[in-house]
Design a protein around this motif. Sequence first.
Motif, short mmCIF file in Angstrom:
data_model
loop_
_atom_site.label_atom_id
_atom_site.label_comp_id
_atom_site.label_asym_id
_atom_site.label_seq_id
_atom_site.Cartn_x
_atom_site.Cartn_y
_atom_site.Cartn_z
N ASP A 103 -16.24 -34.66 8.33
CA ASP A 103 -17.65 -34.88 8.00
C ASP A 103 -17.88 -34.34 6.61
O ASP A 103 -17.35 -33.30 6.25
N LYS A 104 -18.62 -35.08 5.81
CA LYS A 104 -18.87 -34.63 4.44
C LYS A 104 -19.88 -33.49 4.44
O LYS A 104 -20.98 -33.62 4.92
N LYS A 105 -19.49 -32.37 3.88
CA LYS A 105 -20.38 -31.23 3.69
C LYS A 105 -20.23 -30.81 2.23
O LYS A 105 -19.27 -30.17 1.87
N GLY A 106 -21.15 -31.22 1.39
CA GLY A 106 -20.98 -30.99 -0.05
C GLY A 106 -19.83 -31.85 -0.54
O GLY A 106 -19.86 -33.06 -0.40
N THR A 107 -18.82 -31.21 -1.08
CA THR A 107 -17.65 -31.95 -1.54
C THR A 107 -16.43 -31.68 -0.67
O THR A 107 -15.35 -32.19 -0.95
N ASP A 108 -16.58 -30.86 0.38
CA ASP A 108 -15.46 -30.55 1.26
C ASP A 108 -15.59 -31.31 2.57
O ASP A 108 -16.67 -31.76 2.96
#
Length: 331
Positions: free
Chosen positions: A5-10
């Motif tokens: 899942d995308k969380k910011g860029t991580d």
Amino acid sequence: MTNYDKKGTDLDVREIPTLVPEEDEILVKIIAAAVNPLDNMIIRGEVKLIVPYAMPLVMGNEFAGIVEKTGKNASRFQPGDRVYGRMPLKKIGAFAEYAAVKESAVASIPEYLSFEEAATVPLTALTAMQAFDIMNVRAGESVFISGGTGSLGAMAIPVAKSLGLHVYTNGSGDNEERVKKLGAERFIDYRKENYADVLSDVDHVLDTLGDRELPNEFKVLKEGGNLVSLRGLPNGRFARRSGMPLFKRILYQLAGSRYDRMAAAKKQTYDFLFVHEDGSQLDRIGRLFDREHPLETSIDTVFTLDEVNAALNKVKQGKSKGKTILKIGEQ
């Protein structure tokens, strides 16, 4: 199964239920997946006008693995078969322990390739085949592959040669011997000369460099020639070829109008390519090569699944000497 899942860029690693293949799908146990600039582009939202992915999203576009189960109408493969492919555009998800994939998107892995080696092939192989199909190339014609010393050139040059094309490319001089062995007839060292000063009347150009080089690439292209770009902007021809709705056709016609005007000056054509899944084209690639003349593969670094963000960051930095691989499953 591992999900992202995308969380910011991580990306986050999560457990989700194992997918059940639809009637025309196969369930693949992923052994290896390649990490590509495309993955970072999706995370940054740079392809949302082409493919509007909804989040959360299982990431990953390119894989090699073993058929685990087949859908009711999937008959080309059997459990235990080694397969590889580019995930369907609308349903990616190769960074996972299992993936459900339309069987039409995959092909059998050539027996001389390992899973890690096979995972490096689909995107570059399909890019080469689809570019040459768009160009409608014929044996005896010429093609200039700009910046052909990277992973795409390692695939596109021998494919072009196998199709009977005269192949020219450019890059740094320390790659000349290797690139000529792949099948390039002429190599232009960019440190010593500009390809735009020494090439002319080329039948086709495969652009890997984008906006800053397109004027020079049109210059070396013959009147009525074809240019296919991997780095420019989509245009109306791309939207029509992709079957996009009218509003997107208008949008892309405006976006790519500058390149269309460049092409029109000498009755040339400009096409943008966003590579799509195609198992039959991968089969064709497999038949063009054999153990005596194998597919060219190159691996830079192998990461584990838990190291996916480090792998993505390595690709983002560039300067790799081969593909970055995620080792996911065991054979």
